[in-house]
Scaffold this active site. Sequence first.
Site, PDB file in Angstrom:
ATOM      1  CG  HIS A   1       1.386  -4.390  -5.223  1.00  0.00           C
ATOM      2  ND1 HIS A   1       1.412  -5.060  -4.022  1.00  0.00           N
ATOM      3  CD2 HIS A   1       0.331  -3.528  -5.146  1.00  0.00           C
ATOM      4  CE1 HIS A   1       0.426  -4.632  -3.254  1.00  0.00           C
ATOM      5  NE2 HIS A   1      -0.249  -3.698  -3.918  1.00  0.00           N
TER       6      HIS A   1
ATOM      7  CB  CYS B   1       5.841 -23.767 -20.054  1.00  0.00           C
ATOM      8  SG  CYS B   1       6.525 -23.414 -18.427  1.00  0.00           S
TER       9      CYS B   1
END
Length: 147
Positions: free
Chosen positions: A102, A69
């Site tokens: 991670h 967006c």
Amino acid sequence: MIKTTIVGLASDHAGYPLKQFVKQYLEEKGLEYKDYGTYSEESCNYATFGHALARGIEQGEVYPGIAICGSGEGINMTLNKHQSIRAGLCWIPEIAHLIRQHNNANVLVMPGRFIDTDMARKIMDEFFATEFEGGRHQQRIDEIPVK
């Protein structure tokens, strides 16, 4: 390297131009995609398409997802309302690396108004090339869902 099935795509009107580039990138890489909308630059609500992409991932139709967006923030917030979605907003490749390594992110979010196609390519290259490290990171991911 991330194992893809069909890459899910979503954007609002501000992210639409960059999403068109993402489609070209995926085609160059030989990756299939499913576009959950929007399909033009006509003003629309990012949440409509963010929820559609999240449901596609939850139902096993697509994996991973890419969402865009204007700032990346609104669609990112929408996606992360879903318990099984781990969407990460990336504006440089190093962030894309970390959200995969991670956080085992399953949706890459990019800010359509703030990065160019060259940077988007670098971000996607890093996202798709990075494996989840597991170990202590899995323990942290396990604590994310609201119980």
